[in-house]
Structure formats: structure tokens, C-alpha cells
Design an enzyme around this catalytic site. Structure first.
Site, PDB file in Angstrom:
ATOM      1  N   ARG A 212      22.359  -0.663  -3.739  1.00 23.60           N
ATOM      2  CA  ARG A 212      23.415   0.297  -3.436  1.00 23.60           C
ATOM      3  C   ARG A 212      24.663  -0.426  -2.954  1.00 23.60           C
ATOM      4  O   ARG A 212      24.589  -1.400  -2.205  1.00 23.60           O
ATOM      5  CB  ARG A 212      22.949   1.291  -2.373  1.00 23.60           C
ATOM      6  CG  ARG A 212      24.021   2.323  -2.040  1.00 23.60           C
ATOM      7  CD  ARG A 212      23.583   3.305  -0.977  1.00 23.60           C
ATOM      8  NE  ARG A 212      24.674   4.222  -0.645  1.00 23.60           N
ATOM      9  CZ  ARG A 212      24.629   5.125   0.315  1.00 23.60           C
ATOM     10  NH1 ARG A 212      23.529   5.252   1.048  1.00 23.60           N
ATOM     11  NH2 ARG A 212      25.662   5.921   0.550  1.00 23.60           N
TER      12      ARG A 212
ATOM     13  N   ARG B 276      23.512   7.379  -5.699  1.00 19.61           N
ATOM     14  CA  ARG B 276      23.050   6.172  -5.006  1.00 19.61           C
ATOM     15  C   ARG B 276      21.584   5.908  -5.328  1.00 19.61           C
ATOM     16  O   ARG B 276      20.791   6.856  -5.508  1.00 19.61           O
ATOM     17  CB  ARG B 276      23.267   6.263  -3.498  1.00 19.61           C
ATOM     18  CG  ARG B 276      22.466   7.250  -2.693  1.00 19.61           C
ATOM     19  CD  ARG B 276      22.911   8.685  -2.789  1.00 19.61           C
ATOM     20  NE  ARG B 276      24.330   8.906  -2.600  1.00 19.61           N
ATOM     21  CZ  ARG B 276      24.875   9.156  -1.412  1.00 19.61           C
ATOM     22  NH1 ARG B 276      24.117   9.200  -0.345  1.00 19.61           N
ATOM     23  NH2 ARG B 276      26.154   9.401  -1.327  1.00 19.61           N
TER      24      ARG B 276
ATOM     25  N   ASP C   9      19.380   6.313  -0.191  1.00 24.10           N
ATOM     26  CA  ASP C   9      20.204   6.695   0.959  1.00 24.10           C
ATOM     27  C   ASP C   9      19.284   6.802   2.166  1.00 24.10           C
ATOM     28  O   ASP C   9      18.291   7.536   2.131  1.00 24.10           O
ATOM     29  CB  ASP C   9      20.882   8.033   0.676  1.00 24.10           C
ATOM     30  CG  ASP C   9      21.986   8.351   1.673  1.00 24.10           C
ATOM     31  OD1 ASP C   9      22.448   7.423   2.352  1.00 24.10           O
ATOM     32  OD2 ASP C   9      22.377   9.531   1.761  1.00 24.10           O
TER      33      ASP C   9
ATOM     34  N   ASP D  28      19.559   7.525   6.202  1.00 20.58           N
ATOM     35  CA  ASP D  28      20.453   7.955   7.286  1.00 20.58           C
ATOM     36  C   ASP D  28      19.671   8.241   8.558  1.00 20.58           C
ATOM     37  O   ASP D  28      18.635   8.916   8.522  1.00 20.58           O
ATOM     38  CB  ASP D  28      21.194   9.236   6.901  1.00 20.58           C
ATOM     39  CG  ASP D  28      22.296   8.990   5.885  1.00 20.58           C
ATOM     40  OD1 ASP D  28      22.810   7.858   5.839  1.00 20.58           O
ATOM     41  OD2 ASP D  28      22.635   9.925   5.139  1.00 20.58           O
TER      42      ASP D  28
END
Length: 344
Positions: free
Chosen positions: A111, A126, A129, A131
Site C-alpha cells: 500500500r 487499498r 487498511d 486502523d
């Protein structure tokens, strides 16, 4: 927040002659955190699984995972659907250190994490991811580490994650989590860990600013999206929403939980109840006949075809693995050579 403790040590005051020492933490505390995971490029499930395997086990323990859900993209809608989930971890890292590890993994997976590069698209496609959604603790020191509470004891954990922090680099709780069904639905899975649809107070995962549980936040989204003509609240199950629960399959396919799936049974055995000896892979002609039967099952509405290589009727003899594979694999290979989209 979760109850934790730590110890500090110092240099011998007699060695310095001052009694003033530089304190340092001698033991890192394991703290709970929640990570949202997602992918919409390449092999979605494999991307997520590989990313989690790249996290350092010495400082990050994977405790639980949510169900996975297929979701429509938000913000930038002209892109493929996402596979999303959430994981509960324990870590000795500070929030900032955890962020760095997640970014390292994202970069290793391919990424583009350089937000200033020309080809960076915020909220765009992407490979993966990762988070930080919530993190346990009360306050954060200047170095990004979580303050410790010396009066609490290790191992006495609640489900709240109460850290609130905001820097240019990182904001906890995640600032947009309350508007994202693809985050909240997996978080409700973790909140409802034992499968009981009644979420007890000691199971709730609380948003430290909004002071609402994950199920309450998700309910607000469902209410605003699904009000009836009278404005009354619609009661819906988590699985009956846009974030559709799925089971990942090989070759980047999924089984959807929001629809009834018909399964066809195709036995390539000599001794099964209903079709024993009717289909087999003994020669090419019989393989073709079996494949045609599979095609007909799909035309009749089958979403899954189970190719059986061993009879389960009472009294049937066990079949050696090699023989079962000899019966089944030629049919599966031939099906995959064609245009049959059914999951085999």
C-alpha cells in the site's frame, strides 16, 4: 478502562550521591486495543490474513476476530467493494508505536502510505487498511505512551477502551468510526462475543467520547438509514444490513449470509444412497457426464455443489484418502476448466 499496573526502577542513590534518579518502566503492560481491517484489491481475505500475521507477536497478541463483511465503499464510491472486519488485540506498544507497526505492515503489503505522493488517493482503493479504532488507557504522555495506574491490578479487564488522544499523526477514538457501518458491525461482533444477542453491561465496548456502546452506535446508523414512513425505528439484525456477513472462499470468492443458498449433492461413489454408481470419474466419458450433471444443478439454482467421494450410508466402508481424491479431483478440475461459477 482496563485495570493495569506497572513497576518502575531506578539507579542506586548511593552511586549518584543525590538520591535523584531517572525512572524507567521495567515491565511493559499489556493493553487492549481494537483494529479495523479491510481490503479491496487483490486477494481480499489473504491480504487481511497475511497482514495480521506480519504483526510482531512479541508486542502484539491477537485475541479475537469479528466476522468478515462485504461492504460498499464510502466517500470515494467508484472502486471495488471492500472486505472488512475488526480484531481485538493486546499490545505493549504505545498508540503511536502501534500506528507505526500498522503502517509498516501496510507498506510491506504494497500500500502507498505516503499521503503526499501524487498517486495517493484518500479513501481510495487499498491492498490493506489497518486502523486503530479504540485503545485502553486514560491519558497519553508526550512520547505517545499511555500513563499507567499503579493502583490497579493486571488481569482485571473490562470491555471499555477509554483512551482519548488527538495529534496530527493519530486520533483515538477513530474520528469517523461512528458513521461507518463497516466498522461498527464487526465491532458489535466483538461486543457480542459469546453469540448471545443480549449484550450485557460488562460486555459493552464503550466509545469514550460519545459514551455509547458499539451496538448503540450501529443502531443509530440503522435507524437513520431504515426508518419507515411513520419515522418509527426499524429493528434489524446486524447481518441484515449493507455490511453483509460473508465466509471467504478460495479464488477471491465469498458466500453471502443475506441470501438462502441451495446446495447440490453430486456423488462420484459406487455405493451412495440415491445416485451410487450413476456418476464417476473412471474415464473421460463418465467425467463429462458428471460435469453436465453439475451444470444442470447450477441451472436449477444451486449455489454450491458438494462433490462427494465417500458414502456415509450406514455400513459403508471407509475409503482411503487417495481413493477419495482419485474420485473427486478429476471432476473438480474439469468443472473449473469451464465457465461454471458455482463454488466447488
Amino acid at each position: 478502562s482496563m485495570h493495569t499496573t506497572t513497576t518502575t526502577n531506578s539507579t542506586d542513590s548511593s552511586a549518584t550521591g543525590t538520591g535523584a534518579t531517572k525512572n524507567a518502566k521495567s515491565k511493559k503492560t499489556w493493553r487492549k486495543a481494537y483494529i479495523a481491517v479491510g481490503s479491496n484489491q487483490g486477494s481480499l481475505y489473504q491480504n487481511i490474513a497475511t497482514s495480521l500475521s506480519l504483526l510482531p507477536s512479541s508486542t502484539i497478541k491477537l485475541l479475537r476476530t469479528s466476522h468478515l463483511r462485504l461492504t460498499s465503499p464510502m466517500y470515494v464510491t467508484d472502486q471495488p467493494q471492500f472486505l472488512n472486519g475488526a480484531v481485538e488485540i493486546e499490545t505493549t506498544l504505545s498508540p503511536r508505536e502501534l500506528l507505526w507497526e500498522l503502517k509498516r505492515v501496510e507498506k510491506e503489503m504494497g500500500r502507498n502510505v505516503n499521503t503526499k505522493s501524487e498517486d495517493y488517493v484518500r479513501f481510495g482503493p487499498r491492498v490493506v487498511d489497518l486502523d486503530i479504532i479504540l485503545f485502553d488507557g486514560d491519558t497519553v504522555d508526550g512520547d505517545g505512551s499511555v500513563d499507567e495506574d499503579d493502583d490497579d491490578s493486571i488481569g482485571s479487564h473490562s470491555s471499555s477502551s477509554s483512551l482519548i488522544m488527538q495529534t496530527e499523526e493519530l486520533e483515538i477514538p477513530h474520528p469517523r468510526m461512528q458513521e461507518r457501518e463497516f466498522v461498527l458491525a464487526p465491532m458489535v461482533d466483538l461486543e457480542n462475543a459469546d453469540g448471545d444477542t443480549t449484550i450485557h453491561s460488562d460486555q459493552k465496548i464503550i466509545h469514550p467520547i460519545l459514551n455509547r456502546s458499539m451496538s448503540e452506535l450501529l443502531g443509530s446508523i440503522l435507524q437513520s438509514n431504515n426508518n419507515n414512513e411513520n419515522g418509527a425505528r426499524l429493528e434489524k439484525e446486524v447481518d441484515d444490513v449493507k455490511a453483509v456477513r460473508v465466509i471467504p472462499l478460495p479464488r477471491n470468492r465469498v458466500l453471502l449470509f443475506n441470501e438462502t443458498i441451495i446446495m447440490g449433492i453430486l456423488n462420484v461413489t459406487p455405493d451412495s444412497f440415491s445416485d451410487g454408481g450413476k456418476y464417476s470419474s473412471d474415464n473421460q466419458t463418465r467425467v463429462e457426464k458428471t460435469v453436465q450433471a453439475a451444470l444442470q444443478m447450477e441451472r436449477d439454482g444451486a449455489g454450491i455443489i458438494d462433490i462427494g467421494g465417500e458414502s456415509t450410508r450406514p455400513g459403508a466402508e471407509d475409503v482411503a484418502l487417495e481413493e477419495e481424491l482419485r474420485r473427486v479431483l478429476p471432476v473438480i478440475r474439469r468443472i473449473r476448466e469451464g465457465e461454471l461459477s458455482t463454488n466447488v
